[in-house]
Scaffold this motif. Sequence first.
Motif, PDB file in Angstrom:
ATOM      1  N   LEU A  21     -65.583  16.106  63.620  1.00 19.86           N
ATOM      2  CA  LEU A  21     -65.622  15.809  62.220  1.00 19.86           C
ATOM      3  C   LEU A  21     -66.693  14.736  61.773  1.00 19.86           C
ATOM      4  N   THR A  22     -66.915  13.933  62.624  1.00 21.17           N
ATOM      5  CA  THR A  22     -67.958  13.187  62.115  1.00 21.17           C
ATOM      6  C   THR A  22     -69.180  13.999  62.284  1.00 21.17           C
ATOM      7  N   THR A  23     -69.588  14.826  63.338  1.00 23.04           N
ATOM      8  CA  THR A  23     -70.617  15.538  63.575  1.00 23.04           C
ATOM      9  C   THR A  23     -70.579  16.602  62.012  1.00 23.04           C
ATOM     10  N   MET A  24     -69.688  16.960  61.777  1.00 24.91           N
ATOM     11  CA  MET A  24     -69.873  18.199  60.448  1.00 24.91           C
ATOM     12  C   MET A  24     -70.140  17.214  59.243  1.00 24.91           C
ATOM     13  N   THR A  25     -69.631  16.054  59.218  1.00 32.73           N
ATOM     14  CA  THR A  25     -69.853  15.228  57.916  1.00 32.73           C
ATOM     15  C   THR A  25     -71.262  14.700  58.234  1.00 32.73           C
ATOM     16  N   THR A  26     -71.403  14.199  59.134  1.00 31.65           N
ATOM     17  CA  THR A  26     -73.238  13.658  59.157  1.00 31.65           C
ATOM     18  C   THR A  26     -74.171  14.953  58.962  1.00 31.65           C
ATOM     19  N   HIS A  27     -73.810  15.946  59.612  1.00 30.60           N
ATOM     20  CA  HIS A  27     -74.946  17.028  59.279  1.00 30.60           C
ATOM     21  C   HIS A  27     -74.670  18.066  58.253  1.00 30.60           C
ATOM     22  N   ARG A  28     -73.217  17.729  57.433  1.00 28.23           N
ATOM     23  CA  ARG A  28     -73.039  18.659  56.175  1.00 28.23           C
ATOM     24  C   ARG A  28     -72.968  20.139  56.596  1.00 28.23           C
ATOM     25  N   VAL A  29     -72.262  20.297  57.682  1.00 25.70           N
ATOM     26  CA  VAL A  29     -72.097  21.558  57.941  1.00 25.70           C
ATOM     27  C   VAL A  29     -70.415  21.899  57.991  1.00 25.70           C
ATOM     28  N   ARG A  30     -69.917  23.065  57.921  1.00 25.35           N
ATOM     29  CA  ARG A  30     -68.388  23.309  57.932  1.00 25.35           C
ATOM     30  C   ARG A  30     -68.081  24.141  59.053  1.00 25.35           C
ATOM     31  N   HIS A  31     -68.991  24.669  60.063  1.00 21.59           N
ATOM     32  CA  HIS A  31     -68.593  25.302  61.135  1.00 21.59           C
ATOM     33  C   HIS A  31     -69.594  25.195  62.298  1.00 21.59           C
ATOM     34  N   LEU A  32     -69.002  24.935  63.356  1.00 22.06           N
ATOM     35  CA  LEU A  32     -69.446  24.645  64.716  1.00 22.06           C
ATOM     36  C   LEU A  32     -69.076  25.426  65.762  1.00 22.06           C
ATOM     37  N   PRO A  33     -70.344  26.043  66.164  1.00 20.23           N
ATOM     38  CA  PRO A  33     -70.188  26.718  67.395  1.00 20.23           C
ATOM     39  C   PRO A  33     -69.718  25.979  68.614  1.00 20.23           C
ATOM     40  N   VAL A  34     -68.920  26.711  69.474  1.00 19.52           N
ATOM     41  CA  VAL A  34     -68.462  25.662  70.606  1.00 19.52           C
ATOM     42  C   VAL A  34     -69.393  26.427  71.805  1.00 19.52           C
ATOM     43  N   MET A  35     -69.933  25.949  72.518  1.00 20.07           N
ATOM     44  CA  MET A  35     -71.182  26.292  73.565  1.00 20.07           C
ATOM     45  C   MET A  35     -70.494  25.842  75.036  1.00 20.07           C
TER      46      MET A  35
END
Length: 149
Positions: free
Chosen positions: A96-110
């Motif tokens: 959630l912190t990563t999404m907020t910091t980078h202003r993205v709504r989707h994160l690929p899981v690698m």
Amino acid sequence: MEITTTIGRILYRKGSSVWSITPGETVYSGLMLMAQHNIGALPVMSENRLVGMLSERDYARKVALLGRASKDTPVSQIMTRAVITVTREDSVSDSLTTMTTHRVRHLPVMEDGKLVGLISIGDLVNWTINAQKAVIHDLENYVTGAYPA
């Protein structure tokens, strides 16, 4: 349900099905795929490698507002190339912190350089809300004496 959990646990419950698109396909094809599956973003894959993300935000800002035609514009021209990713071991809180910091709504899981899933901010918020409800329920039971001994 725990407030602090990993992305892997969310993927286990949600499933790891991911729809994707290639850089050479049209933005229109991507929008159709997103509408068909009621999703807001697609990983862009080339030779089984994640090379970008295509989101509704990319369409709105890089096609619609610039007067381009989605049927004539290849995904490669508007996709986000600097993709922020997470792993199954990352926590919900950190994601959630990563999404907020980078202003993205989707994160690929690698995992080991391969795409194994995709999480949205909605997935994380739903998990957090349900985890908080479970904690509240447990605390209420504890206070009222209904908590199992």
